[in-house]
Design a protein around this motif. Structure first.
Motif, PDB file in Angstrom:
ATOM      1  N   PHE A 195     118.962 134.580 109.469  1.00  0.00           N
ATOM      2  CA  PHE A 195     117.848 133.783 109.409  1.00  0.00           C
ATOM      3  C   PHE A 195     117.776 133.303 110.784  1.00  0.00           C
ATOM      4  O   PHE A 195     118.333 132.894 111.625  1.00  0.00           O
ATOM      5  CB  PHE A 195     118.175 132.482 108.702  1.00  0.00           C
ATOM      6  N   VAL A 226     113.813 136.355 108.026  1.00  0.00           N
ATOM      7  CA  VAL A 226     115.000 136.507 106.945  1.00  0.00           C
ATOM      8  C   VAL A 226     115.383 137.854 106.498  1.00  0.00           C
ATOM      9  O   VAL A 226     114.501 138.528 106.047  1.00  0.00           O
ATOM     10  CB  VAL A 226     114.399 135.648 105.541  1.00  0.00           C
ATOM     11  N   TYR A 256     122.937 130.659 106.630  1.00  0.00           N
ATOM     12  CA  TYR A 256     121.876 130.388 105.831  1.00  0.00           C
ATOM     13  C   TYR A 256     121.908 131.106 104.437  1.00  0.00           C
ATOM     14  O   TYR A 256     122.362 132.199 104.346  1.00  0.00           O
ATOM     15  CB  TYR A 256     120.445 130.358 106.492  1.00  0.00           C
ATOM     16  N   TYR A 257     121.301 130.469 103.639  1.00  0.00           N
ATOM     17  CA  TYR A 257     121.207 130.986 102.078  1.00  0.00           C
ATOM     18  C   TYR A 257     119.623 131.270 101.831  1.00  0.00           C
ATOM     19  O   TYR A 257     118.979 130.279 102.043  1.00  0.00           O
ATOM     20  CB  TYR A 257     122.026 130.190 101.162  1.00  0.00           C
ATOM     21  N   LEU A 258     119.515 132.289 101.210  1.00  0.00           N
ATOM     22  CA  LEU A 258     118.032 132.330 100.336  1.00  0.00           C
ATOM     23  C   LEU A 258     118.221 132.147  99.003  1.00  0.00           C
ATOM     24  O   LEU A 258     119.011 132.991  98.216  1.00  0.00           O
ATOM     25  CB  LEU A 258     117.618 133.923 100.621  1.00  0.00           C
ATOM     26  N   VAL A 293     114.958 128.767 102.175  1.00  0.00           N
ATOM     27  CA  VAL A 293     116.051 129.024 103.106  1.00  0.00           C
ATOM     28  C   VAL A 293     116.842 127.950 103.444  1.00  0.00           C
ATOM     29  O   VAL A 293     116.296 126.878 104.052  1.00  0.00           O
ATOM     30  CB  VAL A 293     115.379 129.638 104.408  1.00  0.00           C
ATOM     31  N   GLU A 299     125.039 125.081 100.828  1.00  0.00           N
ATOM     32  CA  GLU A 299     123.922 125.556  99.652  1.00  0.00           C
ATOM     33  C   GLU A 299     124.194 124.828  98.541  1.00  0.00           C
ATOM     34  O   GLU A 299     123.253 124.941  97.525  1.00  0.00           O
ATOM     35  CB  GLU A 299     124.123 126.969  99.483  1.00  0.00           C
ATOM     36  N   ASP A 301     115.681 122.632 106.202  1.00  0.00           N
ATOM     37  CA  ASP A 301     115.557 123.970 105.203  1.00  0.00           C
ATOM     38  C   ASP A 301     114.149 124.140 105.024  1.00  0.00           C
ATOM     39  O   ASP A 301     113.244 123.409 105.272  1.00  0.00           O
ATOM     40  CB  ASP A 301     115.854 123.481 103.886  1.00  0.00           C
TER      41      ASP A 301
END
Length: 189
Positions: free
Chosen positions: A27, A46, A69-71, A145, A150, A160
């Motif tokens: 990210f 992303v 980071y997480y999607l 994102v 998370e 976020d």
């Protein structure tokens, strides 16, 4: 037996999209959209795909690239689900705003939807009211994102963002699935 194994393999390919959303992403936060100034629409990258997004929590993130980071899918249950639906509707209805003030109004309307109102101008109030009357039927096509933790992301650590789901990944998955169906069909001719 071989046919059922092939069908199972194709189904796995089609279902991979949901697994991809749970993985960490690369990210990059490169600040705000050029030409819009310091207001609203953020330039995000992303997994290599340039993506526009809006802030949906009160955190802060410095410009840079992150790999933790997480999607994730936008939550459809829980206390904030209606807020996310309203935020996505505001995003959908206003697209990419033209100019600083329009971008600031969209961001402020999204903050308002998330319960963190930053501005209560007539434009923001109108945007929120229109979105409330035209809520999206689902949050398909949108994702978050989220910052490194998370499981408890809202207001934790870093900022976020709500984004439109990057399309190249879904197109790739569809292409792989169709390719698999084609292979199965060719094998059984």
């Amino acid at each position: 037996m071989k046919k059922s194994v092939a069908i199972f393999a194709v189904l796995v390919i089609f279902c991979c999209g949901s697994f991809l959303l749970a993985d960490p992403v690369t990210f990059s936060f490169n600040g705000v959209n050029p030409g819009i100034g310091n207001a609203g629409v953020n330039n995000l990258v992303v997994n290599g795909v340039p993506t526009l997004g809006y802030c949906v929590d009160p955190g802060h993130v410095d410009w840079g690239t992150y790999d933790n980071y997480y999607l994730i899918p936008v939550p459809t249950t829980g206390a904030l689900a209606p807020n996310y639906l309203l935020a996505a509707t505001i995003f959908e209805m206003n697209g990419t705003p033209a100019g600083d003030q329009a971008a600031a109004d969209v961001q402020n309307a999204i903050w308002n939807a998330m319960g963190m109102a930053n501005s209560n101008t007539a434009a923001v109030q109108t945007m929120v009211a229109l979105a409330q009357n035209n809520l999206l039927s689902s949050l398909d096509g949108y994702a978050l994102v989220v910052s490194p933790n998370e499981t408890d992301f809202y207001g934790v650590d870093n900022q976020d963002f709500i984004i439109r789901t990057p399309e190249p990944a879904s197109i790739l998955l569809l292409g792989l699935g169709l390719f698999g169906v084609g292979l199965v069909g060719k094998k059984y001719r």
